[in-house]
Design a protein around this motif. Structure first.
Motif, short mmCIF file in Angstrom:
data_model
loop_
_atom_site.label_atom_id
_atom_site.label_comp_id
_atom_site.label_asym_id
_atom_site.label_seq_id
_atom_site.Cartn_x
_atom_site.Cartn_y
_atom_site.Cartn_z
N GLY A 1 -2.58 33.67 -7.46
CA GLY A 1 -3.40 33.40 -6.20
C GLY A 1 -3.53 32.21 -5.64
N VAL A 2 -2.83 31.04 -5.95
CA VAL A 2 -3.07 29.79 -5.39
C VAL A 2 -1.76 29.25 -4.60
CG1 VAL A 2 -3.53 27.38 -6.23
CG2 VAL A 2 -4.59 29.19 -7.59
N HIS A 3 -2.26 28.65 -3.32
CA HIS A 3 -1.08 28.19 -2.73
C HIS A 3 -1.59 26.51 -2.30
CE1 HIS A 3 1.78 27.33 0.68
NE2 HIS A 3 0.80 27.04 1.46
N ILE A 4 -0.63 25.73 -2.74
CA ILE A 4 -0.78 24.48 -2.34
C ILE A 4 -0.26 23.72 -1.21
CG2 ILE A 4 -0.77 21.98 -3.48
CD1 ILE A 4 -0.93 23.30 -6.35
N PRO A 5 -0.93 23.44 -0.35
CA PRO A 5 -0.12 23.11 0.95
C PRO A 5 0.41 21.57 1.00
CG PRO A 5 -2.29 23.11 1.28
CD PRO A 5 -2.20 23.79 -0.25
N GLY A 6 1.44 21.40 1.51
CA GLY A 6 2.06 20.07 1.79
C GLY A 6 1.24 19.25 2.53
N TYR A 7 1.24 17.96 2.46
CA TYR A 7 0.38 16.93 3.27
C TYR A 7 1.15 15.65 3.32
CZ TYR A 7 -0.84 15.49 -1.57
OH TYR A 7 -0.94 15.44 -2.61
N ASN A 8 0.87 14.77 4.27
CA ASN A 8 1.59 13.74 4.77
C ASN A 8 0.48 12.46 4.59
OD1 ASN A 8 4.23 12.26 5.77
ND2 ASN A 8 2.46 11.50 7.22
N THR A 9 0.95 11.44 4.08
CA THR A 9 0.02 10.31 3.90
C THR A 9 0.51 8.88 4.66
OG1 THR A 9 -0.81 11.24 1.81
CG2 THR A 9 -1.42 9.04 2.34
N VAL A 10 -0.07 8.43 5.53
CA VAL A 10 0.14 7.22 5.96
C VAL A 10 -0.91 5.88 5.22
CG1 VAL A 10 0.33 5.60 8.17
CG2 VAL A 10 0.94 8.25 8.17
N ALA A 11 -0.28 5.18 4.73
CA ALA A 11 -0.99 4.25 3.87
C ALA A 11 -0.86 2.94 4.25
CB ALA A 11 -0.85 4.26 2.39
N PRO A 12 -1.74 2.13 5.25
CA PRO A 12 -1.68 0.79 5.46
C PRO A 12 -2.04 0.05 4.54
CG PRO A 12 -3.43 1.63 6.47
CD PRO A 12 -2.75 2.95 5.85
N SER A 13 -1.51 -1.43 4.39
CA SER A 13 -1.98 -2.54 3.38
C SER A 13 -1.82 -3.81 4.02
CB SER A 13 -1.39 -2.26 2.04
OG SER A 13 -0.20 -2.64 2.45
N ILE A 14 -2.82 -4.55 3.50
CA ILE A 14 -2.64 -6.12 4.13
C ILE A 14 -3.35 -6.98 3.06
CG2 ILE A 14 -4.78 -5.86 5.61
CD1 ILE A 14 -3.46 -7.99 7.51
N VAL A 15 -2.88 -8.16 2.92
CA VAL A 15 -3.50 -9.27 2.15
C VAL A 15 -3.04 -10.65 2.73
CG1 VAL A 15 -1.28 -9.53 0.72
CG2 VAL A 15 -3.46 -10.64 -0.14
N LEU A 16 -4.12 -11.13 2.99
CA LEU A 16 -4.13 -12.53 3.78
C LEU A 16 -4.57 -13.80 2.81
CD1 LEU A 16 -5.72 -11.36 7.27
CD2 LEU A 16 -3.29 -11.65 6.58
N SER A 17 -4.13 -15.02 2.67
CA SER A 17 -4.65 -15.94 1.81
C SER A 17 -4.38 -17.16 2.76
CB SER A 17 -3.78 -16.04 0.86
OG SER A 17 -2.43 -16.64 1.05
N HIS A 18 -5.41 -18.28 2.38
CA HIS A 18 -5.57 -19.40 2.98
C HIS A 18 -5.71 -20.29 1.89
CE1 HIS A 18 -6.86 -22.83 5.18
NE2 HIS A 18 -8.20 -22.80 4.62
N LYS A 19 -4.80 -21.36 1.70
CA LYS A 19 -4.98 -22.56 0.81
C LYS A 19 -5.68 -23.70 1.41
CE LYS A 19 -1.99 -24.69 -2.37
NZ LYS A 19 -0.46 -24.75 -2.86
N ILE A 20 -6.98 -23.66 0.73
CA ILE A 20 -7.64 -24.96 1.26
C ILE A 20 -7.10 -26.03 0.77
CG2 ILE A 20 -10.14 -26.04 1.35
CD1 ILE A 20 -11.12 -22.99 0.52
N ASP A 21 -6.71 -26.51 -0.27
CA ASP A 21 -5.77 -27.63 -0.71
C ASP A 21 -5.32 -27.10 -1.95
OD1 ASP A 21 -7.92 -27.62 -2.98
OD2 ASP A 21 -9.14 -29.00 -1.76
N GLU A 22 -4.71 -28.29 -2.75
CA GLU A 22 -4.01 -27.83 -4.06
C GLU A 22 -4.67 -27.12 -5.23
OE1 GLU A 22 -0.79 -28.18 -4.07
OE2 GLU A 22 -0.70 -28.98 -2.11
N THR A 23 -6.22 -26.93 -4.98
CA THR A 23 -6.95 -26.71 -6.09
C THR A 23 -7.67 -25.49 -5.68
OG1 THR A 23 -8.90 -27.74 -5.65
CG2 THR A 23 -7.30 -28.76 -6.81
N GLN A 24 -7.86 -25.01 -4.45
CA GLN A 24 -8.76 -23.80 -4.16
C GLN A 24 -8.05 -22.99 -3.07
OE1 GLN A 24 -12.43 -25.03 -2.71
NE2 GLN A 24 -11.67 -27.04 -2.08
N SER A 25 -8.32 -21.81 -3.09
CA SER A 25 -7.74 -20.68 -2.01
C SER A 25 -8.48 -19.60 -1.86
CB SER A 25 -6.19 -20.38 -2.20
OG SER A 25 -6.34 -19.73 -3.41
N PHE A 26 -8.57 -18.71 -0.84
CA PHE A 26 -9.22 -17.48 -0.31
C PHE A 26 -8.14 -16.47 -0.39
CE2 PHE A 26 -12.58 -20.25 1.36
CZ PHE A 26 -13.68 -19.67 0.67
#
Length: 829
Positions: free
Chosen positions: A532-557
């Motif tokens: 009695g169970v029907h599992i429907p198919g589904y589509n997934t659109v998955a965005p992702s992003i990573v940004l970094s900023h290097k302040i100097d040789e010792t620190q970054s965001f």
């Protein structure tokens, strides 16, 4: 939430201040080419270090590419000193390399390194990899320098990894989320399908090279796992020659051993390993007090269950891999692994059921009984993989093809008998639950550099998973077990996932911002012969992003976002009723929908002189269709024609939404040249909404501290303490978990051999775990007294001769690089 917002504002202010335009002189660069003075061939992977003329410590450095070329950019005007170094060559120093307004770019031309005539008989590597490395897309925990993990398993190692929480039963959370995608050497394995806790306990710490924690995976990774990805990298070797190691541990709670062998000659290499371990029999004391009210009669039922459960766990793993460099640009890798583990739990439980009249307070009935239970689980798993890697003349351009197949064979049995007044058999069941799990992954990935600051990656992947499961149940009747057709059934489950991704790595505003953005599309098709169970198919659109900023040789965001899903696994969906305890029954839910997750993270990294380092991250996670366990009380529950009284049914459900917000902090401080301190701290607030029920907010925190001290004569001591707070759940509370470990290690034979002593909670026999569950007309309190104290001794030895070759290894400092086994196949992750 207030502190969370303040943290964001503070870090954002620092970023804005550092982003203000500065009036400064144009920056320059230094270039050159390194060759072998005898053969005139380029020397790749030679180390180029740059010093300010008066300094004894380099402030930057690079390695040469396959053509021997190097470039050091973003240099302010000044007088610099350059050193060129590689094993087997005489070190070369170039003084007074000038960068100024008239000569912004300095070319050193061709630099010839002279080979050392005499072969080095012994090479001692002085540098030491830090225990924790923070990279732009992941945290890496290097296990080799972790003393208190000697003789333990992957589960104990994970207790020390930043942003990871492990409870006393081996259940793992990443930033407060238990839906984690586990990989071994960047590839899926069916050993995680049946029981993640058992699988992690079966992998000895001595077999692990490092653990990668990826909280915001890019488009190259599978979208499954709302918590993120944990990738366990096993030890291997890429150096020439024959070498290996073995480790042996014995203790009061756990015993294990491992053997590694590496062979490499020219362009062909092989790695083989075998390890095994056993958790020695231990007995846990369980006390469960259940109080429920019958809305029809008004009577109150008090069910007290008190007993003990003896538990053993064991297993072994083996594997072999072959690596063939067909040409300098074509590499073929094949691997095979076999894994086996099992556990056994058995013990008696005394049960006392009292029914009271709520109005008068008089007892209606008092029933005492004894329940004996015996449960066993066995799993056998085969993993195969074949990968091909192609590089091209253009640096960074490559093609990866990966095929992996994993086959698991599981079998569980359960025997349960109730005795009334300890005289005659009253009731009993026995069940047999064999099953198979077969997963095949095929992926292809391609990387194309477009320019110096822009690279495209694309790929496709297919995942085919087939699961079959059979349940055979017998019921006790007239002193004998007879087949029970109402509780005997089988099912077949099939899931296919088709994925494609496109991502770009880029630098903007003259390297002011570096990042990676991508989009992954996955279509999921599922079929199962659940009645009695029907599992429907589904589509997934998955965005992702990573940004970094290097302040100097010792620190970054860094700032990241990823869209994740959690597909319910077959354990969540399996409608089989686990009736090993007829008062506490669990079952799956074949009607579950996938959970959707949105993960945000904002991190700041700072390194200091003398090696100190700090990383702080603020995270925010929002899940819909959140999958959680939910307990319901039934005065009588009918399962397959059998009626069970006073039942607490635990079932997975899509309960609504869950929001988790928090801050994690990692810090490392070398107090002296001998004393080093590390800490991991995480604070979070989990807010759960369940339609028709009150919103639940539960604050949790995790704090640990690690101190290492190096004595003379290669003797090192370490202390580790960990505290996981209690937390509110949608129906109650989770218990506190606190412990501490002590370790001592002595190295000898030129550090090829070592002996270690370990102790966990040496002055406490048990760790008490108290949890509560509340619901409509019921309240449940569960006290578990878990034996955690242990003492152990470990022995390790490295053998063989190492021959060094000018061979450039894969640089894993970039975003989303392949795992350490160089099999590539990011789409197969």
């Amino acid at each position: 939430m207030k502190y969370f917002l303040i943290l964001f504002l503070l870090l954002g202010s620092v970023l804005c201040l550092n982003a203000q335009p500065r009036s400064e002189a144009p920056k320059g660069q230094i270039t050159g080419t390194v060759i072998d003075a005898a053969t005139k061939l380029p020397v790749d992977y030679a180390t180029i270090s740059i010093f300010r003329d008066s300094s004894k410590t380099p402030f930057n450095g690079v390695v040469t590419d396959p053509k021997g070329n190097f470039m050091i950019s973003n240099l302010r005007p000044g007088d610099y000193r350059i050193t060129v170094d590689f094993i087997g060559y005489q070190k070369k120093t170039i003084n007074h390399v000038l960068i100024n307004g008239t000569a912004a770019n300095a070319s050193l031309g061709t630099i010839s390194l002279t080979p050392i005539d005499n072969q080095l008989k012994t090479v001692e590597i002085v540098g030491k990899t830090p225990v924790v490395e923070n990279k732009i897309d992941k945290m890496v925990y290097n296990v080799a320098n972790d003393l208190t993990s000697q003789g333990s398993s992957a589960s104990e190692v994970l207790q020390k990894v930043p942003q990871v929480t492990v409870d006393i039963d081996g259940n793992v959370e990443l930033q407060g989320n238990a839906n984690i995608r586990f990989l071994i050497n960047g590839k899926p394995s069916s050993i995680f399908g049946a029981s993640i806790a058992d699988a992690l306990q079966s992998i000895p710490a001595s077999q692990i090279k490092s653990i990668e924690v990826i909280t915001s995976p890019g488009a190259k990774y599978d979208a499954n796992g709302t918590g993120g990805i944990i990738n366990i990298i096993l030890k291997d070797s890429k150096v020439q020659g024959v070498n290996g190691s073995f480790n042996l541990s014995a203790g009061t709670r756990r015993e294990n051993g491992s053997l590694n062998l590496n062979v490499r000659k020219g362009n062909f290499g092989a790695n083989a390993f075998f390890n095994g371990g056993e958790q020695i029999n231990s007995t846990t004391i369980n006390t469960i007090n259940n109080v429920s009210a019958d809305p029809t009669t008004g009577n109150t039922t008090d069910l007290l269950q008190k007993g003990n459960s003896s538990f053993t766990r064991g297993g072994y793993q083996s594997g072999i891999s072959f690596n063939w460099d067909i040409t300098k640009k074509d590499q073929l890798t094949a691997s095979f692994g076999y894994n086996h583990f099992e556990n056994h739990s058995y013990g008696p439980t005394n049960q006392n059921t009292n029914i009271f009249n709520t109005i008068t307070g008089d007892p209606v009935s008092d029933i005492q009984s004894l329940r004996n239970s015996d449960s066993r689980f066995t799993g056998k798993y085969f993993d195969y993989s074949l990968s091909y890697k192609k590089t091209f003349a253009k640096e960074g351009q490559e093609l990866d093809v990966l095929y992996t197949s994993s086959y698991g064979n599981n079998n569980s049995t359960s025997l349960q008998q109730d005795y009334l007044n300890s005289v005659n058999p009253y009731s009993g069941t026995q069940s047999f639950n064999p099953g198979t799990d077969h997963e095949t992954d095929i992926s292809i990935d391609y990387t194309q550099p477009i320019s110096k600051n822009f690279t495209l990656e694309t790929g496709a992947k297919t995942v085919i998973e087939d699961i079959s499961n059979t349940v055979v149940t017998d019921t006790l009747s007239s002193g004998a077990f007879v087949p029970n057709s109402n509780q005997t059934y089988g099912f077949n489950y099939n899931r296919k996932v088709y994925a494609y991704y496109l991502s770009a790595t880029f630098s903007l505003f003259n390297n002011f911002i570096n990042g990676k953005a991508g989009l992954r599309d996955e279509y999921t098709s599922t079929s199962a012969d659940f009645s009695g169970v029907h599992i429907p198919g589904y589509n997934t659109v998955a965005p992702s992003i990573v940004l970094s900023h290097k302040i100097d040789e010792t620190q970054s965001f860094k700032l990241s976002y990823s869209y994740r899903i959690q597909r319910p696994n077959y354990g969540d969906l399996d409608p089989f009723y686990n009736i090993s305890d007829p008062h506490n029954i669990s079952t799956g839910n074949p009607n579950l929908s996938p959970e959707i997750g949105h993960n945000y993270e904002f991190g700041y990294n700072k390194s200091f002189a003398q090696g100190a380092n700090i990383y702080i991250a603020a995270f925010y996670r929002y899940n819909t269709n959140d999958i959680q366990s939910y307990t319901t009380h039934y005065d009588t529950l009918n399962i397959g024609g059998t009626k069970y009284p006073d039942v607490y049914l635990n079932q997975r459900a899509n309960i609504g939404t869950e929001t988790t917000e928090g801050v994690s902090l990692f810090g490392s401080l070398p107090v002296t040249s001998k004393l080093n301190l590390r800490t991991n701290i995480m604070f979070g607030d989990r807010i759960t909404t369940n339609p028709g029920n009150p919103t639940v907010s539960g604050v949790t925190y995790r704090i640990n501290l690690n101190a290492t001290y190096e004595f003379a004569n290669n003797l090192t001591a370490e202390v580790f303490g960990n505290y996981n707070s209690s937390q509110r759940t949608i129906q109650g509370t989770r218990p506190v978990f606190a412990f501490y470990n002590l370790a001592l290690r002595k190295q000898f034979m030129n550090k090829k051999a070592s002996i270690g002593l370990t102790a966990a909670d040496p002055f406490s026999r048990y760790i008490n775990q108290t949890s509560t569950t509340n619901g409509t007309n019921f309240e449940q309190t569960n006290l578990r007294q878990v034996p955690f104290r242990s003492f152990g001794i470990t022995l390790s030895y490295r053998f063989g001769k190492l021959e060094f070759k000018k061979e450039k290894e894969k640089d894993d400092n970039n975003i989303d690089n392949a795992p350490a086994d160089n099999t590539g196949g990011g789409g197969g992750k």
